[in-house]
Design a protein around this motif. Structure first.
Motif, PDB file in Angstrom:
ATOM      1  N   SER A 213       0.838  -1.198   0.000  1.00  0.00           N
ATOM      2  CA  SER A 213       0.000   0.000   0.000  1.00  0.00           C
ATOM      3  C   SER A 213       0.874   1.249   0.000  1.00  0.00           C
ATOM      4  CB  SER A 213      -0.895   0.003   1.241  1.00  0.00           C
ATOM      5  OG  SER A 213      -0.111   0.162   2.418  1.00  0.00           O
ATOM      6  N   ARG A 214       0.250   2.378  -0.332  1.00  0.00           N
ATOM      7  CA  ARG A 214       0.987   3.632  -0.366  1.00  0.00           C
ATOM      8  C   ARG A 214       1.561   3.963   1.017  1.00  0.00           C
ATOM      9  NH1 ARG A 214       1.796   8.584  -2.690  1.00  0.00           N
ATOM     10  NH2 ARG A 214       1.668  10.393  -1.307  1.00  0.00           N
ATOM     11  N   THR A 216       2.395   1.949   3.447  1.00  0.00           N
ATOM     12  CA  THR A 216       3.510   1.052   3.750  1.00  0.00           C
ATOM     13  C   THR A 216       4.759   1.467   2.993  1.00  0.00           C
ATOM     14  OG1 THR A 216       1.986  -0.785   4.134  1.00  0.00           O
ATOM     15  CG2 THR A 216       4.290  -1.346   3.706  1.00  0.00           C
ATOM     16  N   GLN A 217       4.585   1.843   1.735  1.00  0.00           N
ATOM     17  CA  GLN A 217       5.740   2.260   0.940  1.00  0.00           C
ATOM     18  C   GLN A 217       6.359   3.547   1.479  1.00  0.00           C
ATOM     19  OE1 GLN A 217       5.778   2.040  -3.329  1.00  0.00           O
ATOM     20  NE2 GLN A 217       4.011   0.660  -3.382  1.00  0.00           N
TER      21      GLN A 217
END
Length: 502
Positions: A213-214, A216-217
């Motif tokens: 996911s964004r 997490t990134q």
């Protein structure tokens, strides 16, 4: 098992077994000779990795972004789905060869001179252990394996600085360990975040985001970037570097500047940008600002330095700033600039530290206020120092030019007020680089010979020429034929940029 897989195993097994053999050899000089032979065989295996299995086909949408020339993928911890996954491609291979070359030159150098503080046998064994860690970092295609190899370097490098360094070596070694441990903790947390979210540690599967996911990134990229900034080191997390370089023995400084710092910039490209591309796009402007700050601050501090090794150490902060600027643009041109800048810095700064060590051994000092007139008493040493300095300041036709020039061009190509301003300021930093290296040459090589320099003879030892000649030739070769690095990296860099903006 294919020839490529055998070579991958050999590149790691040879120095590991060599370290054991060196430690077990009772006679000191014989042990150093064994280590040098093992390092030479490791270099041969590293060079041969370029043969066979190369995939020059342009990247296409949907294809894996990491396509190794050779890879070895074996079960390691099946219960945790961890694998002993090694591979080499055009991004990692130049750094693998550079690591093997500098280790060989350092081991060969110990046949002639062993720094005070301990036995040459122990020093060579530690150099080979450091080589295992660095090579493993460049070859690992599993995040947990990458972390473990990343950590292998810590204790032997501490021992090299603390055991064979200068008068203040223990404080410098402790500072190196504390900063590196901070980076290691951040890296471990970043690896855990990615593996827990993705369910795999495989770098090939994770490159391009791996379904993360964004959020997490963004979290993973922040952790990775901070961890690799400590190792590189990038401003403002660089303060351990000057002390470590100043106190380390010559061979320690060569390995530290030549390849150990590259573990951070390589990790930034392979792991941080590759695994968390959304985080890279989000943080790119901040990285660009920090990169230019590193270039300018490093250059200004160099202009005020009065010690040769500290000046060269601070110059690394500026050069790594150009590497970071190239990565921050997230363009093919910029990442190519970072890769060739990495290799060029390793070659040229390795040569500079060899020369600084030779100068200090002959004069007993590294203070610029006590050094002058070197060209009058030792013109060959002065000439080599001038060559290394102008290569490092980015003279066209020598290796240092391409990384700095391409990084500035990449920033201008991105466009917009911010990146254009960053490109102009980086170019100004390049001019300051020329200023402090020319100041160094004026202080050391010109004028009347000082008392310390007056004792220096004109001759150079055969062992010194043997250690320095490959670096001089490489600085010329990469400067005149940058395709030696850029050619092999073109396809994997295109693939990486493709998934960053997919």
């Amino acid at each position: 098992m294919s020839v490529g897989q055998v070579l991958l195993i050999a590149v790691l097994a040879l120095p590991a077994l060599g370290a054991v053999a060196v430690a077990a050899t009772p006679r000191d000089r014989a042990a150093r000779l064994v280590g040098t032979v093992v390092a030479a065989l490791t270099l041969l295996a590293a060079v041969l990795l370029v043969l066979g299995g190369r995939n020059w086909v342009a990247w296409s949408a949907g294809a894996p972004a990491v396509r190794p020339w050779h890879q070895l993928d074996l079960p390691w911890v099946p219960g945790l789905d961890l694998r002993f996954h090694l591979g080499v491609d055009g991004i990692s291979w130049p750094l693998v060869v550079l690591t093997a070359l500098l280790t060989l030159l350092c081991c060969a150098y110990t046949l002639w001179r062993v720094p005070a503080g301990g036995s040459g046998r122990a020093l060579v064994a530690l150099l080979l252990v450091v080589e295992v860690g660095i090579l493993g970092t460049f070859l690992a295609l599993d995040l947990v394996l990458f972390f473990l190899f990343f950590e292998v370097v810590l204790l032997p490098m501490y021992a090299i600085i603390a055991g064979w360094g200068g008068a203040d070596r223990r404080r410098a070694a402790r500072k190196f360990v504390l900063y590196t441990l901070l980076g290691s903790v951040l890296l471990l947390v970043g690896v855990y975040v990615v593996v827990a979210a993705a369910g795999t540690a495989d770098v090939v599967a994770l490159t391009g985001g791996g379904g993360l996911s964004r959020g997490t990134q963004l979290a993973a990229f922040t952790l990775f970037a901070l961890a690799f900034a400590v190792k590189s080191p990038l401003w403002p997390l660089h303060s351990w570097l000057p002390d470590a370089h100043t106190q380390a023995p010559t061979v320690g400084s060569v390995v530290l500047a030549g390849v150990l710092l590259k573990m951070g910039t390589y990790g930034l490209i392979r792991v941080a940008v590759g695994v968390a591309p959304e985080g890279a796009r989000w943080a790119a402007p901040v990285l660009g600002v920090l990169a230019v700050a590193a270039i300018l601050v490093g250059s200004l501090v160099c202009l005020a330095q009065d010690e040769v090794k500290r000046l060269i150490a601070y110059s690394s902060v500026g050069h790594m700033g150009f590497v970071l600027l190239g990565v921050a643009t997230l363009t093919t041109t910029g990442i190519q600039a970072a890769l060739i800048g990495n290799v060029a810095h390793g070659v040229i700064t390795g040569l500079l530290f060899f020369l600084a060590g030779a100068l200090k051994d002959r004069t007993g000092t590294g203070s610029l206020s006590e050094l002058s007139g070197l060209r009058e008493t030792a013109p060959r040493l002065a000439g080599l120092l001038a060559f290394a300095a102008v290569a490092s300041l980015g003279l066209p036709g020598l290796a240092g030019f391409w990384g700095e020039a391409f990084a500035v061009i990449a920033a201008i190509q991105v466009g917009g007020p911010l990146w254009t301003t960053l490109g102009v300021l980086a170019a100004l930093g390049g001019a300051l680089t020329a200023a402090y290296f020319l100041r160094l040459l004026r202080r050391v090589t010109h004028g009347r010979p000082s008392t310390a320099v007056g004792r220096v003879g004109p001759g150079l030892a055969g062992a010194e020429l043997t250690a320095w000649a490959p670096l001089v030739l490489l600085a010329l070769a990469i400067g005149l034929a940058p395709a030696l690095v850029l050619g092999v990296a073109e396809a994997p860099v295109d693939a990486l940029v493709g998934v960053v903006f997919r």
